[in-house]
Design a protein around this motif. Structure first.
Motif, PDB file in Angstrom:
ATOM      1  N   PHE A  37       0.858  -1.171   0.000  1.00  0.00           N
ATOM      2  CA  PHE A  37       0.000   0.000   0.000  1.00  0.00           C
ATOM      3  C   PHE A  37       0.906   1.237   0.000  1.00  0.00           C
ATOM      4  O   PHE A  37       2.098   1.132   0.290  1.00  0.00           O
ATOM      5  N   ARG A  45      -4.422   6.000   2.780  1.00  0.00           N
ATOM      6  CA  ARG A  45      -3.588   4.897   2.332  1.00  0.00           C
ATOM      7  C   ARG A  45      -4.327   4.144   1.228  1.00  0.00           C
ATOM      8  O   ARG A  45      -5.514   3.846   1.352  1.00  0.00           O
ATOM      9  N   PHE A  47      -4.264   0.989  -1.943  1.00  0.00           N
ATOM     10  CA  PHE A  47      -3.744  -0.292  -2.424  1.00  0.00           C
ATOM     11  C   PHE A  47      -2.876  -0.086  -3.663  1.00  0.00           C
ATOM     12  O   PHE A  47      -3.222   0.700  -4.549  1.00  0.00           O
ATOM     13  N   THR A 109      -7.602  -1.804   3.205  1.00  0.00           N
ATOM     14  CA  THR A 109      -6.683  -1.833   4.339  1.00  0.00           C
ATOM     15  C   THR A 109      -7.244  -2.636   5.502  1.00  0.00           C
ATOM     16  O   THR A 109      -6.478  -3.266   6.243  1.00  0.00           O
TER      17      THR A 109
END
Length: 125
Positions: A37, A45, A47, A109
């Protein structure tokens, strides 16, 4: 307990390449998904890429397809992210993450149980 240690970040000019490494320890990773990530300043955040340890199947976000390659070395329990044709928008802290089981939500996440400390990647124009 799983430990993830990233390395390989740095500064590079646009068009350049970097290879990130994530050394994993503490478990047998047969059923795991290992992922990368990234998080840019002021952003969530997101991917980047993932690989299933059992069969090597890979997944990428659209913005890095054709430029980034995720791979694993079973003997070293290490996952790599080779980043080519880097762009300034790739600048971020890159995190390695591990999920104990594959899920169709591998891009989220919330699916990941373990995280590394992150490594900075800076791409200048």
């Amino acid at each position: 307990q799983v430990q993830l240690v990233e390395s390989g970040g740095g500064s590079v000019q646009a068009g350049g390449s970097l290879r990130l490494s994530c050394a994993a320890s503490g478990r047998t990773f047969r059923s795991y998904v290992l992922a990368w990530f990234r998080q840019a300043p002021g952003k969530e955040r997101e991917f980047v890429a993932a690989i299933r340890w059992s069969n090597g199947r890979t997944y990428y976000t659209d913005s890095v397809k054709g430029r980034f390659t995720i791979s694993r070395d079973n003997a070293k329990n290490t996952v790599y992210l080779l980043m080519n044709s880097l762009k300034p928008e790739d600048t971020a802290v890159y995190y390695c993450a591990a999920d104990e089981d594959y899920s169709t939500s591998y891009y989220a996440t919330r699916e990941y149980d373990y995280w590394g400390q992150g490594t900075q990647v800076t791409v200048s124009s």
